[in-house]
Design an enzyme around this catalytic site. Sequence first.
Site, short mmCIF file in Angstrom:
data_model
loop_
_atom_site.label_atom_id
_atom_site.label_comp_id
_atom_site.label_asym_id
_atom_site.label_seq_id
_atom_site.Cartn_x
_atom_site.Cartn_y
_atom_site.Cartn_z
N TYR A 37 0.99 -1.47 -0.30
CA TYR A 37 -0.28 0.02 -0.37
C TYR A 37 0.47 1.36 -0.21
O TYR A 37 0.26 2.55 -0.15
CB TYR A 37 -0.46 -0.16 1.77
CG TYR A 37 -1.62 -1.45 1.49
CD1 TYR A 37 -2.09 -2.04 0.44
CD2 TYR A 37 -2.04 -1.62 2.06
CE1 TYR A 37 -3.44 -2.84 0.28
CE2 TYR A 37 -3.19 -2.64 2.77
CZ TYR A 37 -3.66 -3.66 1.16
OH TYR A 37 -4.07 -4.15 1.34
N ARG A 60 1.21 -1.41 -12.10
CA ARG A 60 0.43 -1.63 -11.01
C ARG A 60 -0.31 -0.77 -11.57
O ARG A 60 -0.32 0.15 -11.69
CB ARG A 60 0.77 -2.18 -10.04
CG ARG A 60 -0.55 -2.49 -8.60
CD ARG A 60 0.35 -2.44 -7.16
NE ARG A 60 -1.07 -2.56 -6.62
CZ ARG A 60 -1.39 -2.37 -5.55
NH1 ARG A 60 0.44 -2.16 -4.80
NH2 ARG A 60 -1.79 -3.02 -4.72
N HIS A 61 -1.83 -0.81 -11.24
CA HIS A 61 -3.14 0.45 -10.88
C HIS A 61 -2.24 1.42 -10.32
O HIS A 61 -1.46 1.09 -9.15
CB HIS A 61 -4.19 -0.30 -10.98
CG HIS A 61 -3.96 -1.05 -9.66
ND1 HIS A 61 -4.14 -0.94 -8.06
CD2 HIS A 61 -4.57 -2.18 -9.69
CE1 HIS A 61 -4.07 -1.83 -7.05
NE2 HIS A 61 -4.53 -2.41 -8.37
N ARG A 64 -5.50 2.45 -5.01
CA ARG A 64 -6.85 2.67 -4.67
C ARG A 64 -7.75 2.56 -3.27
O ARG A 64 -6.79 2.50 -2.05
CB ARG A 64 -7.28 0.79 -5.40
CG ARG A 64 -6.74 0.29 -4.40
CD ARG A 64 -7.09 -0.95 -4.87
NE ARG A 64 -6.39 -2.48 -4.72
CZ ARG A 64 -6.45 -2.44 -2.83
NH1 ARG A 64 -6.98 -2.23 -2.34
NH2 ARG A 64 -5.22 -4.12 -3.35
N ARG A 145 -10.20 0.02 -11.82
CA ARG A 145 -9.58 0.93 -11.36
C ARG A 145 -8.00 0.57 -12.19
O ARG A 145 -7.17 1.70 -12.90
CB ARG A 145 -8.73 0.06 -10.10
CG ARG A 145 -8.22 -1.10 -10.33
CD ARG A 145 -8.05 -1.56 -8.77
NE ARG A 145 -7.51 -2.80 -8.15
CZ ARG A 145 -8.24 -3.38 -7.61
NH1 ARG A 145 -9.71 -3.18 -7.24
NH2 ARG A 145 -7.47 -4.41 -7.06
N ASP A 326 -0.76 -5.95 -8.37
CA ASP A 326 0.22 -6.59 -7.91
C ASP A 326 0.18 -7.84 -7.74
O ASP A 326 1.37 -8.28 -8.07
CB ASP A 326 -0.21 -5.69 -6.52
CG ASP A 326 -1.34 -5.66 -5.55
OD1 ASP A 326 -2.23 -6.00 -5.92
OD2 ASP A 326 -0.78 -6.35 -4.04
#
Length: 458
Positions: A37, A60-61, A64, A145, A326
């Site tokens: 995170y 990776r996005h 979120r 996302r 991820d």
Amino acid sequence: MAKSAVQFVSLVASTLINRTAPPLGFPQELQQLWAQYSPWFPAATYAPPPGGCEIVQLQRHGARYPEKHPAKAIQKSVEKLKRAKRFKDPNLAFVKRYEYTLGIDDLVPFGAAQSFDAGQEHFVRYANLVNKEMLPFIRASESGRVIDSARNWSAGFAYASKQRYVPEISVIIPQSTNDTLDDKMCPQVGTSSHATKAWVNVFVPAITDRIKSAAPGAKLKKTDIVNLMSLCPFDTIAHEAPSPWCDLFTLEEWASYEYYGDLTDYYGNGYGQKLGRVQGVGYVNELLARLTGQPVQDETQTNHTLDDSPITFPLDRSFYADFSHDNQMISIYSALGLFLQPHDLDPTQPDKGRTWKDSQMVPFSGRMITEKLACDSSGIRQPGAYVRVLVNDAVQPLTFCTAHEDGLCALANFVESQSYARNNGEGDLALCFAKGKNRHEEMVPSVSSAWVALGWPK
């Protein structure tokens, strides 16, 4: 002199990028302890390659909101704490009036800004590889996302080019079908619960006792502490301001939380999970196809309808950008042989010298870039095609293919080194659909003896 040139290039690049992701108000030292995170940060200073290159990017996005199940768990833990009779610690005074307002799953504005900034940075870095006929070829896994991250990256790329080059998403891969950008194709894959529970039993009890003492009447369990710690990065990122939840824990406790995240991925999708690596095989074979210009050879997760078509899987581009999750990136790293540890992570005692750290591997907006280079002869290498892999700007050593000190590995050696992927996971895919429990979970009597019992993963 070469070092000065690299510093100059980096300085010029930084001045051309209009950063839109705001500072979060916490020192980097703390943010890097939020494991998966953590907001993106460069794991090293980017060093330009010695020659021309073709780029394959996996990203990776961006940041979120929590996913549905964790969000419910976090809310329940907050409510438990709010039911305390009183708060004896001033740091807990905010809890009584705190209202949980976070959404579910979606990209937050900070995450959109991360992706936009990444697009700017990659245009500045690789502008010489694109023109109006040769725009980045973009794929995204079919998740809101992930798609939003890809679109924001494209917008940042276009912005940095002054709208000369406006790439669009070329392919969205349905997650209900074969999808090399998602990790949902192995029903019998195990979990990391045996490892994470062991570590929670080590570091959480003292925290639980401290907070329960400061909040009498709050019937908190060990899992509640982990949930409240997870709320710190989510709350901070969502509001783009320091969350008071973060101040409830010390830096030493955050270091323990970081290790919790590391164990989650190592034993969930990485080397500690028997069926972790195989989930990244399909993507590795797609990568090899792009690097060699040859059709995809794979019998695992690839979507042959897409990969067999030059429209949906071209092999003649100079820049490819894929957007994923991820967990899948962890499987891809492991299938490639990146971040291999000398022994399995011990769930009761962190190794401070480990290179397996989620914050440096899969932070929000984390990325792996594979550069294919056409190199002239030098004192240490022959002319020809080479490969360099960077994870969050840190050049990977690629010791498995006798790379040079600068991280360059001859393309032929790189392809040869990927025997696990080229052999379709060496039988591991069949275990994904076998009846009964995952063999790896059954064979782990305790954390410290797991790797001795199993030997090295394939």
